[in-house]
Scaffold this motif. Sequence first.
Motif, PDB file in Angstrom:
ATOM      1  N   ASP A  27     -52.332 -14.782  20.110  1.00 38.02           N
ATOM      2  CA  ASP A  27     -53.758 -15.047  20.272  1.00 38.02           C
ATOM      3  C   ASP A  27     -54.105 -15.249  21.740  1.00 38.02           C
ATOM      4  O   ASP A  27     -55.120 -14.737  22.232  1.00 38.02           O
ATOM      5  N   VAL A  28     -53.284 -16.013  22.450  1.00 38.45           N
ATOM      6  CA  VAL A  28     -53.533 -16.237  23.877  1.00 38.45           C
ATOM      7  C   VAL A  28     -53.442 -14.905  24.613  1.00 38.45           C
ATOM      8  O   VAL A  28     -54.275 -14.604  25.477  1.00 38.45           O
ATOM      9  N   GLY A  29     -52.456 -14.090  24.251  1.00 38.67           N
ATOM     10  CA  GLY A  29     -52.337 -12.769  24.858  1.00 38.67           C
ATOM     11  C   GLY A  29     -53.590 -11.936  24.645  1.00 38.67           C
ATOM     12  O   GLY A  29     -54.108 -11.322  25.583  1.00 38.67           O
ATOM     13  N   ILE A  30     -54.102 -11.939  23.425  1.00 35.75           N
ATOM     14  CA  ILE A  30     -55.338 -11.195  23.133  1.00 35.75           C
ATOM     15  C   ILE A  30     -56.484 -11.721  23.986  1.00 35.75           C
ATOM     16  O   ILE A  30     -57.271 -10.945  24.545  1.00 35.75           O
ATOM     17  N   ALA A  31     -56.587 -13.030  24.108  1.00 33.84           N
ATOM     18  CA  ALA A  31     -57.684 -13.646  24.859  1.00 33.84           C
ATOM     19  C   ALA A  31     -57.651 -13.282  26.343  1.00 33.84           C
ATOM     20  O   ALA A  31     -58.703 -13.251  26.985  1.00 33.84           O
ATOM     21  N   VAL A  32     -56.465 -12.987  26.862  1.00 32.14           N
ATOM     22  CA  VAL A  32     -56.367 -12.595  28.276  1.00 32.14           C
ATOM     23  C   VAL A  32     -56.278 -11.077  28.441  1.00 32.14           C
ATOM     24  O   VAL A  32     -56.061 -10.586  29.547  1.00 32.14           O
ATOM     25  N   GLY A  33     -56.452 -10.349  27.338  1.00 31.62           N
ATOM     26  CA  GLY A  33     -56.454  -8.895  27.398  1.00 31.62           C
ATOM     27  C   GLY A  33     -55.073  -8.280  27.449  1.00 31.62           C
ATOM     28  O   GLY A  33     -54.889  -7.181  27.971  1.00 31.62           O
ATOM     29  N   GLU A  35     -51.224  -7.549  25.246  1.00 36.16           N
ATOM     30  CA  GLU A  35     -50.550  -7.493  23.951  1.00 36.16           C
ATOM     31  C   GLU A  35     -49.101  -7.915  24.138  1.00 36.16           C
ATOM     32  O   GLU A  35     -48.187  -7.278  23.616  1.00 36.16           O
ATOM     33  N   ALA A  36     -48.907  -9.011  24.871  1.00 35.60           N
ATOM     34  CA  ALA A  36     -47.559  -9.437  25.220  1.00 35.60           C
ATOM     35  C   ALA A  36     -47.352 -10.918  24.929  1.00 35.60           C
ATOM     36  O   ALA A  36     -47.348 -11.747  25.840  1.00 35.60           O
ATOM     37  N   PRO A  37     -47.155 -11.269  23.644  1.00 43.27           N
ATOM     38  CA  PRO A  37     -46.960 -12.686  23.328  1.00 43.27           C
ATOM     39  C   PRO A  37     -45.725 -13.289  23.999  1.00 43.27           C
ATOM     40  O   PRO A  37     -45.722 -14.466  24.353  1.00 43.27           O
ATOM     41  N   ARG A  38     -44.701 -12.489  24.203  1.00 42.86           N
ATOM     42  CA  ARG A  38     -43.499 -13.019  24.863  1.00 42.86           C
ATOM     43  C   ARG A  38     -43.779 -13.366  26.319  1.00 42.86           C
ATOM     44  O   ARG A  38     -43.215 -14.316  26.868  1.00 42.86           O
ATOM     45  N   ALA A  39     -44.648 -12.586  26.954  1.00 41.00           N
ATOM     46  CA  ALA A  39     -45.035 -12.907  28.334  1.00 41.00           C
ATOM     47  C   ALA A  39     -45.814 -14.217  28.368  1.00 41.00           C
ATOM     48  O   ALA A  39     -45.645 -15.022  29.296  1.00 41.00           O
ATOM     49  N   VAL A  40     -46.642 -14.456  27.364  1.00 39.15           N
ATOM     50  CA  VAL A  40     -47.358 -15.733  27.262  1.00 39.15           C
ATOM     51  C   VAL A  40     -46.344 -16.859  27.096  1.00 39.15           C
ATOM     52  O   VAL A  40     -46.440 -17.905  27.746  1.00 39.15           O
ATOM     53  N   GLY A  41     -45.346 -16.654  26.238  1.00 36.82           N
ATOM     54  CA  GLY A  41     -44.296 -17.654  26.051  1.00 36.82           C
ATOM     55  C   GLY A  41     -43.552 -17.940  27.346  1.00 36.82           C
ATOM     56  O   GLY A  41     -43.217 -19.090  27.638  1.00 36.82           O
ATOM     57  N   ARG A  42     -43.309 -16.900  28.113  1.00 32.80           N
ATOM     58  CA  ARG A  42     -42.622 -17.071  29.398  1.00 32.80           C
ATOM     59  C   ARG A  42     -43.464 -17.921  30.347  1.00 32.80           C
ATOM     60  O   ARG A  42     -42.959 -18.824  31.016  1.00 32.80           O
ATOM     61  N   VAL A  43     -44.766 -17.630  30.398  1.00 34.20           N
ATOM     62  CA  VAL A  43     -45.667 -18.428  31.240  1.00 34.20           C
ATOM     63  C   VAL A  43     -45.643 -19.888  30.798  1.00 34.20           C
ATOM     64  O   VAL A  43     -45.544 -20.800  31.624  1.00 34.20           O
ATOM     65  N   LEU A  46     -42.372 -21.580  31.867  1.00 31.24           N
ATOM     66  CA  LEU A  46     -42.208 -21.795  33.304  1.00 31.24           C
ATOM     67  C   LEU A  46     -43.296 -22.660  33.927  1.00 31.24           C
ATOM     68  O   LEU A  46     -43.029 -23.413  34.866  1.00 31.24           O
ATOM     69  N   TYR A  47     -44.541 -22.529  33.424  1.00 37.60           N
ATOM     70  CA  TYR A  47     -45.671 -23.163  34.106  1.00 37.60           C
ATOM     71  C   TYR A  47     -46.536 -24.050  33.207  1.00 37.60           C
ATOM     72  O   TYR A  47     -47.484 -24.663  33.681  1.00 37.60           O
ATOM     73  N   GLY A  48     -46.233 -24.128  31.928  1.00 37.53           N
ATOM     74  CA  GLY A  48     -47.116 -24.792  30.985  1.00 37.53           C
ATOM     75  C   GLY A  48     -46.980 -26.298  30.874  1.00 37.53           C
ATOM     76  O   GLY A  48     -47.748 -26.924  30.152  1.00 37.53           O
ATOM     77  N   HIS A  49     -46.058 -26.900  31.593  1.00 37.76           N
ATOM     78  CA  HIS A  49     -45.811 -28.339  31.440  1.00 37.76           C
ATOM     79  C   HIS A  49     -47.029 -29.207  31.758  1.00 37.76           C
ATOM     80  O   HIS A  49     -47.162 -30.293  31.222  1.00 37.76           O
ATOM     81  N   GLY A  50     -47.932 -28.751  32.599  1.00 35.12           N
ATOM     82  CA  GLY A  50     -49.120 -29.530  32.951  1.00 35.12           C
ATOM     83  C   GLY A  50     -50.325 -29.222  32.088  1.00 35.12           C
ATOM     84  O   GLY A  50     -51.409 -29.755  32.311  1.00 35.12           O
ATOM     85  N   SER A  51     -50.151 -28.381  31.090  1.00 39.18           N
ATOM     86  CA  SER A  51     -51.246 -27.972  30.210  1.00 39.18           C
ATOM     87  C   SER A  51     -51.017 -28.551  28.814  1.00 39.18           C
ATOM     88  O   SER A  51     -49.943 -29.090  28.540  1.00 39.18           O
ATOM     89  N   PRO A  52     -51.997 -28.447  27.921  1.00 36.15           N
ATOM     90  CA  PRO A  52     -51.774 -28.885  26.543  1.00 36.15           C
ATOM     91  C   PRO A  52     -50.906 -27.866  25.790  1.00 36.15           C
ATOM     92  O   PRO A  52     -51.345 -27.161  24.886  1.00 36.15           O
ATOM     93  N   TRP A  53     -49.653 -27.786  26.179  1.00 36.92           N
ATOM     94  CA  TRP A  53     -48.693 -26.783  25.692  1.00 36.92           C
ATOM     95  C   TRP A  53     -48.506 -26.820  24.185  1.00 36.92           C
ATOM     96  O   TRP A  53     -48.200 -25.804  23.567  1.00 36.92           O
ATOM     97  N   TRP A  54     -48.688 -27.981  23.559  1.00 34.95           N
ATOM     98  CA  TRP A  54     -48.487 -28.127  22.120  1.00 34.95           C
ATOM     99  C   TRP A  54     -49.539 -27.360  21.321  1.00 34.95           C
ATOM    100  O   TRP A  54     -49.363 -27.147  20.135  1.00 34.95           O
ATOM    101  N   ARG A  55     -50.599 -26.913  21.959  1.00 32.94           N
ATOM    102  CA  ARG A  55     -51.653 -26.163  21.270  1.00 32.94           C
ATOM    103  C   ARG A  55     -51.355 -24.672  21.198  1.00 32.94           C
ATOM    104  O   ARG A  55     -52.147 -23.911  20.650  1.00 32.94           O
ATOM    105  N   VAL A  56     -50.222 -24.238  21.737  1.00 30.92           N
ATOM    106  CA  VAL A  56     -49.806 -22.838  21.662  1.00 30.92           C
ATOM    107  C   VAL A  56     -48.526 -22.787  20.833  1.00 30.92           C
ATOM    108  O   VAL A  56     -47.519 -23.398  21.196  1.00 30.92           O
ATOM    109  N   VAL A  57     -48.587 -22.069  19.720  1.00 34.71           N
ATOM    110  CA  VAL A  57     -47.486 -22.072  18.756  1.00 34.71           C
ATOM    111  C   VAL A  57     -47.119 -20.645  18.356  1.00 34.71           C
ATOM    112  O   VAL A  57     -47.920 -19.729  18.504  1.00 34.71           O
TER     113      VAL A  57
END
Length: 132
Positions: A27-33, A35-43, A46-57
């Motif tokens: 879904d996050v991948g779609i929202a950013v245009g 089709e790479a959910p694994r790339a979203v997972g990688r982000v 690597l960088y999600g510790h300061g964000s509400p990471w628990w909201r991405v599943v």
Amino acid sequence: MPSAEFVEAVLDVVARIPPGRVMTYGDVGIAVGSEAPRAVGRVMALYGHGSPWWRVVPASGNPPQGHAVLALPHYVDEGTPIRGTGAPRAGTAAAAASAEVAHRAARSGEYRIALSAARLPYTHEIYGEVAL
């Protein structure tokens, strides 16, 4: 390595997910245009510790891999619909029932997000700039 623009776009979407709701990596991948959910997972890894990471599943509804114990208090505090694995589907149960599910989940360490109730709909403004 993801580009700086992709990282920024992913983290911006994640920051805008309302409390008590979730988006899948896809879904996050779609929202950013993308089709790479694994790339979203990688982000997120690597960088999600300061964000509400628990909201991405993951699309399975499981909490982020390796973070079930850390994520559960966030889900409970935000009222995110969860259900224990193997338990009857709770859906959008009342707060008391949800608290009981959370309590059982905390004891067992096994739970899933009730995606049918918690997943952000594609009509949300986060998807506004994407042709679905």
